[in-house]
Design an enzyme around this catalytic site. Structure first.
Site, short mmCIF file in Angstrom:
data_model
loop_
_atom_site.label_atom_id
_atom_site.label_comp_id
_atom_site.label_asym_id
_atom_site.label_seq_id
_atom_site.Cartn_x
_atom_site.Cartn_y
_atom_site.Cartn_z
N ASP A 1 0.69 -1.00 0.00
CA ASP A 1 -0.17 -0.08 0.17
C ASP A 1 0.81 1.06 -0.09
O ASP A 1 1.64 1.52 0.97
CB ASP A 1 -1.06 -0.32 1.26
N ASP B 1 -13.15 5.19 1.35
CA ASP B 1 -11.57 5.06 1.68
C ASP B 1 -11.23 6.49 1.51
O ASP B 1 -10.84 7.28 0.31
CB ASP B 1 -11.18 4.12 0.63
N LYS C 1 2.63 11.24 -3.51
CA LYS C 1 1.83 10.65 -4.14
C LYS C 1 0.79 11.62 -4.78
O LYS C 1 0.28 11.43 -5.95
CB LYS C 1 0.77 9.73 -3.26
N GLU D 1 -7.52 0.44 -4.31
CA GLU D 1 -7.38 0.33 -3.01
C GLU D 1 -8.62 -0.11 -2.28
O GLU D 1 -8.51 -1.13 -1.50
CB GLU D 1 -7.19 1.66 -2.61
#
Lengths: 181, 630
Positions: free
Chosen positions: B25, B207, B86, B185
């Protein structure tokens, strides 16, 4: 991996009879079985050719599934199997009453924002359009089953109009929701 | 004779044939690595027992530091410490302004549209920084498992576009990781949730991470995880909560933008984040900020004010939820569970609002930080072939529509959002001029009508058509999206059957050439790293040899050695001490160790004899015989 898949029509892929009405639950079950067999994840250890084949096979299965899932695209596919292509319609001659209705709908869509409660007006429009779509679908089914392909084609053309209107209603609803937040 | 080995039920009978694969992850704030061992998926801790690796990288002239130590340096060394990288993945220079924050980095002008950050260790793209995080996770995986990895499943936000996915894959390539699959994800979280709870039916995965938001609606049925619709925002997360709080502090403390340098703005964000976390338990929290050497601002933030600051952001996520439900053609009451994933779902306000929206109590019992990595590891284990009879299958969708530019700058959608992948669609084009031999195609991703409002993915040039009159050629362009959600394009001129060559110019990605040269540089760097590590290892070994020798000499040196013999050994010892401190290569230290070993060989032999004699004293030969036959 069998390549029979590529020689079959979309109905055959899922083991369904070629018809207007389909057993959606049976199609879903068959879709999952096919995915379990052909999905690229099943060939993660395979060579490049195997994974390419798996990708092509699942792409085909997905296209077939998407096409048959929606009644309109399923109807279009049925005509395509009879050699009638409705994907690129250039013929816009249509019965006048239907066109008038469509124009009125467009106008009320343009003015919907000025309404007191635009979202519920849009909801009403959406449900009317859904009913209309259902009626047209019944008309299509009759014509198709009587092999009156020109009439069937006419129903599809109308349904394409309805679909466009449905998309517009959806789009305006989304925009309004955005603005309300 | 060796004993027969009997495996425990559920364990692999041939442990040596097991292929090690991990789930990673790669998060905005924290990253994790997990693997399946003895049938159970778990995240792997570092040597200090920490599972979360802060996604922070600090570059110094000699070292690349990843994780906690790097994050701790974020305020002190803002220009060389990259956090939340990211958010920069797959982004162009002009996108940086739209991210709505002041980034402390110095960006360098480059020929491509990929932004590069100036650091003391050279210019770094987001892909390279991410690769450094992946390398640290890979190392952790290999050290824990004691073997090389066959590959990894790396998770990405479901709402990542093609450029962001490609950038993630490039980072893995730079880190020398074999990517088994890019996995969304929320889908990974659904796998962990579904296998754990055994539930079947429609679930929503909400999420909210540090920098990205996803909502996915899935149908779980007999091991099949079918994504019905997904939505989200790849630039919305807990970081934005911090920014909102930081801005509030600035207003309250009357700090203007020009008073902020990189280091102070990092400090402010850190204070904001701490306040946010404290408010999970407390009704109100005190904040102090040193304005300058003399003045300090004291303030306090309560929950109501925090809620006012973050409600608009939560509202955006709920909008995506509404859209995803509509796309999935699912009513709220069909949903059996709303699973909360990502560190930002610890916010009580988020839980409250999500509960209100879905009209049910959201599920918060699973670890929101670890669940994605755990799900990814389960998928990695299956893809590595460790679960050949497994029933599990993940069916995902494309999150954003793919289209091409048509006349007038409009977008023609070729593949609609939420279409199951892999998918391929063909589109036919024709020439509009006599003798035309080439054609340009602009591929975009997004839902908007105008091309300029969507994300530019790539421009393709199709060349080599036979010259004909306008409209006589039919060029069939096939768009293929694979199981990773990545697009490729091929083209064929149908009347002649000539395959047209497709030249891809990614709008925001790195070209293959750039990646190659980065790989080369990192390989050279890796050689330096290996040598540096091996030198350190030899130095440690040297210290150990010296210590052992000293203690031996102290014990029986005078009893077993003549003065002359002792001098020879001591000379070699002194040379080793010097080499240990002064050597620049591992070989030098190794040679000095060998010299000590050679000089003391006779002494070691004498010691062994004398110790064997003393151990054996008082025992019979038979006792030793049975032991040795065992």
């Amino acid at each position: 991996m069998s390549d029979d898949l590529f020689a079959q029509n979309y109905f055959e892929i899922f083991g369904l009879p070629v018809s207007v009405d389909i057993d959606v639950a049976a199609m879903s079950a068959s879709y999952h079985e096919l995915q379990k067999k052909y999905h690229p994840d099943r060939f993660a250890n395979g060579d490049e050719q195997q994974s390419r084949l798996a990708m092509q096979a699942t792409s085909l299965i997905n296209s077939a599934f998407e096409t048959l899932k929606s009644p309109l695209s399923r109807a279009q596919y049925l005509l395509k199997l009879k050699g009638v292509d409705t994907s690129t319609e250039t013929d816009t001659t249509m019965d006048g009453a239907f066109l008038m209705e469509q124009m009125e709908l467009r106008e009320s869509l343009e003015n919907v924002r000025q309404q007191a409660d635009p979202l519920s007006t849009l909801d009403k429009m959406a449900s009317d359009l859904k009913k209309q779509m259902k009626q047209l679908m019944n008309q299509f089914q009759q014509s198709y089953e009587n092999n009156e392909l020109e009439a069937a084609r006419e129903s599809i053309r109308k349904m394409q109009f309805i679909l466009k209107a449905q998309n517009e209603v959806k789009q305006i609803s989304e925009q309004l929701e955005d603005e309300m937040l | 004779m060796a004993l027969l080995q009997i495996a425990e039920p559920g364990q692999s009978g041939k442990p040596h044939e097991r292929k090690f694969a991990v789930g990673i992850d790669l998060g905005t704030t924290n990253s994790l690595v997990a693997t399946v061992r003895s049938g159970k998926s778990d995240t792997l801790p570092d040597e200090n027992g920490e599972h979360l690796l802060p996604s922070a990288v600090r570059y110094t002239p000699t070292e690349t530091i990843v994780g906690k130590a790097a994050r701790e340096a974020a305020v002190e060394d803002p220009h060389n410490t990259i956090i939340s990288v990211k958010r920069l993945m797959g982004r162009g220079v002009e996108d940086l302004k739209l991210l709505g924050e002041q980034l402390p980095y110095e960006f360098v002008e480059s020929e491509t549209s990929v932004p590069r950050i100036k650091t003391v260790a050279g210019d770094k793209s987001a892909v390279e920084v991410s690769a450094d995080i992946l390398k640290a996770l890979k190392k952790r995986g290999e050290e824990t498992l004691g073997d090389e990895l066959v590959g990894a499943v790396i998770t990405v936000p479901a709402y990542f576009d093609d450029a962001q996915r490609q950038a993630t894959k490039d980072a893995a390539r730079l880190a020398d990781l074999n990517v088994l699959r890019l996995l969304n994800e929320p889908t990974a979280a659904a796998v962990a949730y579904g296998l754990d709870s055994g539930q079947e039916g429609v679930v929503a995965i909400y999420d909210l991470g540090g920098g990205t938001f996803d909502i996915s609606i899935l149908r779980l049925n007999k091991g099949v995880f079918e994504v019905m619709a997904t939505g989200g925002d790849s630039a919305l997360g807990g970081d934005d909560f911090d920014h909102a709080i930081a801005e509030w502090i600035m207003q309250q403390a009357k700090i203007s933008n020009d008073q902020l340098d990189a280091s102070r703005s990092r400090l402010l964000l850190q204070k904001a984040c701490e306040a946010k976390e404290a408010l999970a338990d407390a009704e109100s929290v005190d904040i102090t900020i040193d304005l300058d050497e003399q003045q300090t601002w004291y303030g306090s933030l309560n929950r109501d004010t925090l809620n006012e600051l973050i409600d608009p952001l939560i509202g955006k996520t709920l909008l995506s939820c509404r859209r995803a439900l509509r796309d999935a053609e699912v009513d709220k009451d069909e949903i059996i569970d709303v699973v909360m994933v990502g560190g930002s779902t610890r916010s009580l306000r988020v839980r409250e609002k999500v509960g209100e929206f879905f009209e049910c109590e959201p599920l918060v019992s699973i670890d929101p930080d670890k669940v994605v990595a755990i799900g990814a590891a389960i998928q990695a284990n299956a893809l590595a072939g460790n679960d050949p009879d497994g029933e599990m299958l993940l069916l995902d969708v494309i999150p954003l529509s793919l289209g091409i530019e048509t006349m007038g700058g409009l977008t023609e959608k070729i593949i609609h959002r939420n279409t199951p992948i892999p998918v391929s669609r063909a589109q036919e084009f024709t020439t509009y001029k006599d003798g035309q031999t080439a054609m340009a195609v602009h591929v975009v991703q997004g839902e908007r009508e105008l091309v300029d409002d969507n994300r530019s993915l790539a421009r393709f040039e199709l060349r080599g058509f036979p010259p004909k009159v306008a409209g006589a050629l039919r060029i069939r362009v096939t768009f293929q999206v694979d199981a990773d959600g990545l697009l490729s394009v091929s083209a064929m001129e149908e009347t002649s059957g000539v395959e047209a060559s497709v030249e891809v110019k990614p709008s925001y990605g790195l070209s293959d050439g750039e990646i190659e040269s980065m790989l080369k540089a990192s390989m050279e760097h890796a050689r330096d790293d290996i040598e540096a590590r091996s030198l350190r290892e030899q130095q440690v070994e040297a210290a150990r040899v010296i210590e052992a020798l000293d203690s031996a000499l102290a014990e029986d040196g005078d009893a077993l050695l003549s003065d002359e013999e002792k001098q020879v050994i001591l000379a070699a010892r002194d040379a080793l001490v010097q080499s240990k401190d002064m050597a620049t290569t591992s070989q030098q230290v190794k040679d000095a160790i060998a010299a000590v070993e050679k000089a003391s060989a006779a002494y070691v032999a004498k010691r062994m004899n004398s110790s064997v004699q003393s151990t054996m004293a008082g025992h019979k030969v038979e006792e030793f015989k049975t032991e040795s036959e065992d």
